[in-house]
Write an enzyme that holds these catalytic residues in place. Structure first.
Site, PDB file in Angstrom:
ATOM      1  N   HIS A  44       0.866  -1.177   0.000  1.00 25.06           N
ATOM      2  CA  HIS A  44       0.000   0.000   0.000  1.00 25.06           C
ATOM      3  C   HIS A  44       0.901   1.224   0.000  1.00 25.06           C
ATOM      4  O   HIS A  44       1.566   1.506   0.997  1.00 25.06           O
ATOM      5  CB  HIS A  44      -0.890  -0.024   1.248  1.00 25.06           C
ATOM      6  CG  HIS A  44      -1.901   1.073   1.308  1.00 25.06           C
ATOM      7  ND1 HIS A  44      -2.840   1.164   2.300  1.00 25.06           N
ATOM      8  CD2 HIS A  44      -2.132   2.146   0.494  1.00 25.06           C
ATOM      9  CE1 HIS A  44      -3.599   2.230   2.101  1.00 25.06           C
ATOM     10  NE2 HIS A  44      -3.166   2.847   1.008  1.00 25.06           N
ATOM     11  N   ARG A  46       0.850   4.692   0.481  1.00 27.94           N
ATOM     12  CA  ARG A  46      -0.052   5.738   0.972  1.00 27.94           C
ATOM     13  C   ARG A  46       0.379   7.098   0.446  1.00 27.94           C
ATOM     14  O   ARG A  46       1.544   7.284   0.094  1.00 27.94           O
ATOM     15  CB  ARG A  46      -0.040   5.761   2.509  1.00 27.94           C
ATOM     16  CG  ARG A  46      -0.850   4.643   3.110  1.00 27.94           C
ATOM     17  CD  ARG A  46      -0.876   4.740   4.631  1.00 27.94           C
ATOM     18  NE  ARG A  46      -1.791   3.755   5.160  1.00 27.94           N
ATOM     19  CZ  ARG A  46      -3.075   4.007   5.448  1.00 27.94           C
ATOM     20  NH1 ARG A  46      -3.571   5.218   5.312  1.00 27.94           N
ATOM     21  NH2 ARG A  46      -3.857   3.053   5.900  1.00 27.94           N
ATOM     22  N   ARG A  50       4.108   6.623   4.222  1.00 31.61           N
ATOM     23  CA  ARG A  50       4.630   6.407   5.576  1.00 31.61           C
ATOM     24  C   ARG A  50       5.204   5.011   5.787  1.00 31.61           C
ATOM     25  O   ARG A  50       5.969   4.796   6.715  1.00 31.61           O
ATOM     26  CB  ARG A  50       3.585   6.736   6.632  1.00 31.61           C
ATOM     27  CG  ARG A  50       2.462   5.732   6.727  1.00 31.61           C
ATOM     28  CD  ARG A  50       1.518   6.119   7.845  1.00 31.61           C
ATOM     29  NE  ARG A  50       0.530   5.104   8.059  1.00 31.61           N
ATOM     30  CZ  ARG A  50      -0.740   5.365   8.299  1.00 31.61           C
ATOM     31  NH1 ARG A  50      -1.171   6.598   8.360  1.00 31.61           N
ATOM     32  NH2 ARG A  50      -1.588   4.385   8.508  1.00 31.61           N
ATOM     33  N   THR A 102      -6.362   0.560   7.185  1.00 37.62           N
ATOM     34  CA  THR A 102      -7.550   0.874   6.391  1.00 37.62           C
ATOM     35  C   THR A 102      -8.803   0.472   7.170  1.00 37.62           C
ATOM     36  O   THR A 102      -9.057  -0.714   7.387  1.00 37.62           O
ATOM     37  CB  THR A 102      -7.492   0.122   5.035  1.00 37.62           C
ATOM     38  OG1 THR A 102      -6.171   0.267   4.516  1.00 37.62           O
ATOM     39  CG2 THR A 102      -8.479   0.699   4.052  1.00 37.62           C
TER      40      THR A 102
HETATM   41  N1  PXP Z   1      -6.292  -5.833   2.123  1.00 34.28           N
HETATM   42  C1  PXP Z   1      -6.348  -4.481   2.112  1.00 34.28           C
HETATM   43  C2  PXP Z   1      -7.095  -3.828   1.007  1.00 34.28           C
HETATM   44  C3  PXP Z   1      -5.697  -3.715   3.108  1.00 34.28           C
HETATM   45  O1  PXP Z   1      -5.768  -2.385   3.077  1.00 34.28           O
HETATM   46  C4  PXP Z   1      -4.958  -4.385   4.103  1.00 34.28           C
HETATM   47  C5  PXP Z   1      -4.230  -3.601   5.150  1.00 34.28           C
HETATM   48  O2  PXP Z   1      -3.270  -2.821   4.578  1.00 34.28           O
HETATM   49  C6  PXP Z   1      -4.898  -5.785   4.049  1.00 34.28           C
HETATM   50  C7  PXP Z   1      -5.590  -6.494   3.062  1.00 34.28           C
HETATM   51  C8  PXP Z   1      -4.108  -6.578   5.040  1.00 34.28           C
HETATM   52  O3  PXP Z   1      -4.637  -6.426   6.295  1.00 34.28           O
HETATM   53  P1  PXP Z   1      -3.828  -7.028   7.542  1.00 34.28           P
HETATM   54  O4  PXP Z   1      -2.518  -6.307   7.585  1.00 34.28           O
HETATM   55  O5  PXP Z   1      -4.711  -6.704   8.697  1.00 34.28           O
HETATM   56  O6  PXP Z   1      -3.663  -8.483   7.298  1.00 34.28           O
END
Ligand code: PXP
Length: 239
Positions: A44, A46, A50, A102
């Site tokens: 991701h 951002r 960050r 998110t």
């Molecule tokens: N899918 C999406 C679209 C996300 O934004 C995130 C968190 O960045 C994840 C999956 C993964 O979530 P987690 O880190 O809680 O496993």
């Protein structure tokens, strides 16, 4: 249908950035998780960069063979960046500057979404929308022309962690009904957010999951057991 495992490596970048140097190396983490069975790498980028930075994304694209799934906010800047980067997939996510992670799914009524999806697809990038588990959002994602949707599994995963039996069933049924609605379309059906071994195992009751996207738990658990053991265990669970 064999489900895939997408590994989100944002938290490796968070750890690296804590010292402002280059350890742990993000590319090494990506190569390691692929070695043990990850089917794709999720990052991701951002708006404030960050954790994963644009230059990290470019380096990963140049050096790994498995698909990159770029999570991004629906902005002009990120759309142009995605086109330049040219990952296999983009997952459009909502983004708030102050949030820790998110917090929920996209608001599909927002302006420009359709235009952004079309633009990315014109450059052969498959577009997924990160949505809350409700039928209307599946239907609207389809109307917007998305190739895939990713259901925000945070509420379900939290209910399971808190052993809230009533909420577990409510949240699970929402996801299950979304799967059924999605069957009426050609969109791929992905799941992600807050997942660990237990919640992933539970979600296996739902058939035809294209991909599970898991980040925080994999990185955290790997501190104790290593990527090899953790990723192999997830692969066994999902298939
Ligand atoms: N899918 C999406 C679209 C996300 O934004 C995130 C968190 O960045 C994840 C999956 C993964 O979530 P987690 O880190 O809680 O496993």
């Amino acid at each position: 249908m064999k489900s895939k495992l997408g590994v989100n490596i944002d938290h490796v970048a968070t750890l690296r950035n804590a010292r402002g140097e280059n350890h742990p190396v993000l590319l090494k983490a990506a190569k390691e998780v692929i070695k043990y069975g990850a089917d794709s790498i999720t990052i991701h980028v951002r708006e404030d960069q960050r954790h994963v930075k644009k230059k990290d994304a470019i380096k990963l694209m140049q050096n790994i063979k498995k698909p990159i799934n770029l999570e991004m906010a629906p902005t002009i800047d990120m759309t142009n960046f995605a086109i330049k980067l040219s990952p296999k997939y983009v997952c459009i996510v909502p983004e708030k500057r102050q949030e820790i992670t998110t917090e929920g799914g996209l608001k599909l009524s927002q302006k420009n979404l359709k235009k952004i999806i079309k633009k990315l697809q014109k450059y052969k990038i498959e577009v997924s929308l990160f949505i809350n588990p409700n039928i209307k959002d599946i239907q609207n994602s389809h109307k917007l022309g998305a190739n895939a949707i990713e259901i925000h599994t945070g509420s379900f995963a939290n209910a399971l962690k808190k052993k809230n039996k009533k909420k577990i069933i409510i949240e699970f049924n929402k996801i299950r009904k979304c799967r059924l609605e999605c069957d009426k379309t050609k969109m791929k059906f992905n799941l992600g957010h807050g997942l660990d071994f237990q919640s992933t195992k539970y979600l296996k009751k739902i058939k035809n999951i294209n991909e599970y996207n898991i980040g925080h738990f994999i990185i955290g658990e790997s501190l104790f057991d290593g990527f090899s053991k953790v990723i192999k265990k997830f692969k066994r669970i999902i298939n």
